[in-house]
Design a protein around this motif. Sequence first.
Motif, PDB file in Angstrom:
ATOM      1  N   GLY A 112      16.739 -26.077  19.805  1.00 57.86           N
ATOM      2  CA  GLY A 112      15.404 -25.785  20.317  1.00 57.86           C
ATOM      3  C   GLY A 112      14.390 -25.649  19.204  1.00 57.86           C
ATOM      4  N   ARG A 113      13.184 -25.361  19.609  1.00 60.38           N
ATOM      5  CA  ARG A 113      12.145 -25.095  18.615  1.00 60.38           C
ATOM      6  C   ARG A 113      11.197 -24.031  19.137  1.00 60.38           C
ATOM      7  NH1 ARG A 113       8.819 -30.749  18.714  1.00 60.38           N
ATOM      8  NH2 ARG A 113       7.839 -30.543  20.762  1.00 60.38           N
ATOM      9  N   GLY A 114      10.580 -23.347  18.204  1.00 62.00           N
ATOM     10  CA  GLY A 114       9.609 -22.314  18.532  1.00 62.00           C
ATOM     11  C   GLY A 114       8.213 -22.812  18.251  1.00 62.00           C
ATOM     12  N   SER A 115       7.436 -21.993  17.563  1.00 66.87           N
ATOM     13  CA  SER A 115       6.016 -22.311  17.400  1.00 66.87           C
ATOM     14  C   SER A 115       5.701 -23.114  16.147  1.00 66.87           C
ATOM     15  CB  SER A 115       5.215 -21.005  17.394  1.00 66.87           C
ATOM     16  OG  SER A 115       5.799 -20.090  16.498  1.00 66.87           O
ATOM     17  N   GLN A 116       6.711 -23.275  15.241  1.00 61.95           N
ATOM     18  CA  GLN A 116       6.424 -24.059  14.030  1.00 61.95           C
ATOM     19  C   GLN A 116       6.430 -25.552  14.354  1.00 61.95           C
ATOM     20  OE1 GLN A 116       8.712 -21.374  13.570  1.00 61.95           O
ATOM     21  NE2 GLN A 116       6.961 -20.217  12.830  1.00 61.95           N
TER      22      GLN A 116
ATOM     23  N   GLY B 131      12.128 -18.017  12.828  1.00 62.87           N
ATOM     24  CA  GLY B 131      13.295 -18.589  13.476  1.00 62.87           C
ATOM     25  C   GLY B 131      14.326 -17.555  13.910  1.00 62.87           C
ATOM     26  N   ASP B 132      13.984 -16.280  13.852  1.00 60.46           N
ATOM     27  CA  ASP B 132      14.916 -15.218  14.265  1.00 60.46           C
ATOM     28  C   ASP B 132      15.274 -15.303  15.740  1.00 60.46           C
ATOM     29  OD1 ASP B 132      15.444 -13.994  11.898  1.00 60.46           O
ATOM     30  OD2 ASP B 132      14.234 -12.199  12.269  1.00 60.46           O
ATOM     31  N   GLY B 133      14.377 -15.902  16.534  1.00 65.55           N
ATOM     32  CA  GLY B 133      14.728 -16.092  17.933  1.00 65.55           C
ATOM     33  C   GLY B 133      13.763 -15.441  18.899  1.00 65.55           C
ATOM     34  N   LYS B 134      14.130 -15.501  20.170  1.00 62.97           N
ATOM     35  CA  LYS B 134      13.263 -14.992  21.222  1.00 62.97           C
ATOM     36  C   LYS B 134      14.114 -14.483  22.375  1.00 62.97           C
ATOM     37  CE  LYS B 134       9.331 -16.938  20.781  1.00 62.97           C
ATOM     38  NZ  LYS B 134       8.210 -17.878  20.837  1.00 62.97           N
TER      39      LYS B 134
HETATM   40  N1  ATP Z   1       8.497 -20.395  24.520  1.00 62.19           N
HETATM   41  C1  ATP Z   1       9.767 -20.766  24.391  1.00 62.19           C
HETATM   42  N2  ATP Z   1      10.391 -21.381  25.403  1.00 62.19           N
HETATM   43  C2  ATP Z   1      11.684 -21.755  25.307  1.00 62.19           C
HETATM   44  N3  ATP Z   1      12.427 -21.546  24.223  1.00 62.19           N
HETATM   45  C3  ATP Z   1      11.850 -20.931  23.179  1.00 62.19           C
HETATM   46  C4  ATP Z   1      10.498 -20.506  23.206  1.00 62.19           C
HETATM   47  N4  ATP Z   1      10.212 -19.932  22.015  1.00 62.19           N
HETATM   48  C5  ATP Z   1      11.337 -19.993  21.291  1.00 62.19           C
HETATM   49  N5  ATP Z   1      12.323 -20.591  21.982  1.00 62.19           N
HETATM   50  C6  ATP Z   1      13.680 -20.821  21.534  1.00 62.19           C
HETATM   51  O1  ATP Z   1      13.981 -19.838  20.554  1.00 62.19           O
HETATM   52  C7  ATP Z   1      14.348 -20.464  19.322  1.00 62.19           C
HETATM   53  C8  ATP Z   1      13.862 -19.626  18.187  1.00 62.19           C
HETATM   54  O2  ATP Z   1      12.466 -19.521  18.259  1.00 62.19           O
HETATM   55  P1  ATP Z   1      11.673 -18.967  17.006  1.00 62.19           P
HETATM   56  O3  ATP Z   1      12.338 -17.723  16.532  1.00 62.19           O
HETATM   57  O4  ATP Z   1      11.488 -20.051  16.013  1.00 62.19           O
HETATM   58  O5  ATP Z   1      10.284 -18.593  17.735  1.00 62.19           O
HETATM   59  P2  ATP Z   1       8.854 -18.571  17.067  1.00 62.19           P
HETATM   60  O6  ATP Z   1       7.900 -18.257  18.154  1.00 62.19           O
HETATM   61  O7  ATP Z   1       8.628 -19.852  16.330  1.00 62.19           O
HETATM   62  O8  ATP Z   1       8.912 -17.332  16.086  1.00 62.19           O
HETATM   63  P3  ATP Z   1       8.942 -17.365  14.466  1.00 62.19           P
HETATM   64  O9  ATP Z   1       7.521 -17.556  14.046  1.00 62.19           O
HETATM   65  O10 ATP Z   1       9.508 -16.053  14.060  1.00 62.19           O
HETATM   66  O11 ATP Z   1       9.824 -18.519  14.066  1.00 62.19           O
HETATM   67  C9  ATP Z   1      13.751 -21.844  19.420  1.00 62.19           C
HETATM   68  O12 ATP Z   1      14.470 -22.748  18.599  1.00 62.19           O
HETATM   69  C10 ATP Z   1      13.887 -22.170  20.899  1.00 62.19           C
HETATM   70  O13 ATP Z   1      15.210 -22.598  21.165  1.00 62.19           O
END
Ligand code: ATP
Length: 117
Positions: A40-44, A92-95
Amino acid sequence: MTESAIEMVVAVIRPDKLADVKQKLANTGAPSLTVTQVSGRGSQPAKTEQWRGEEYTVDLHQKVKVECVVADVPAEDVVDAIAEAAHTGEKGDGKIFVLPVSSATQVRTGKTGPDAV
Ligand SMILES: Nc1ncnc2c1ncn2[C@@H]1O[C@H](COP(=O)(O)OP(=O)(O)OP(=O)(O)O)[C@@H](O)[C@H]1O
Ligand SMILES: [Mg+2]
């Protein structure tokens, strides 16, 4: 007393934090869980990297999804436990999400509702 609500906590965490999260959940009184390898991916935005001189884009990261359904233990406690155990402070710590669950059935006994959880 009204029946306790059934809720599902869905957490997407770093794979190398799974052992700590499992331990912490057991200590919190919520040992039951389902684990799935996910990407998956987050906000980056996507990141460009190099391998043998070739550029490629990394936009999906290997994560672990933990699903934990609770009735007697507050979902908030489960969220706190996961957040504490999964934390590094890096991106990338998660959600963690919390969803309502409308029904639960224990297959062996036929129990339903909070008793089935
Ligand atoms: N809004 C979302 N919907 C679905 N999955 C999500 C969402 N945000 C994050 N995820 C999942 O959680 C994982 C980890 O997200 P991540 O920790 O990178 O969130 P972030 O918002 O980018 O925070 P950070 O800035 O700390 O990286 C992602 O790879 C994805 O699988
Ligand atoms: Mg991120």
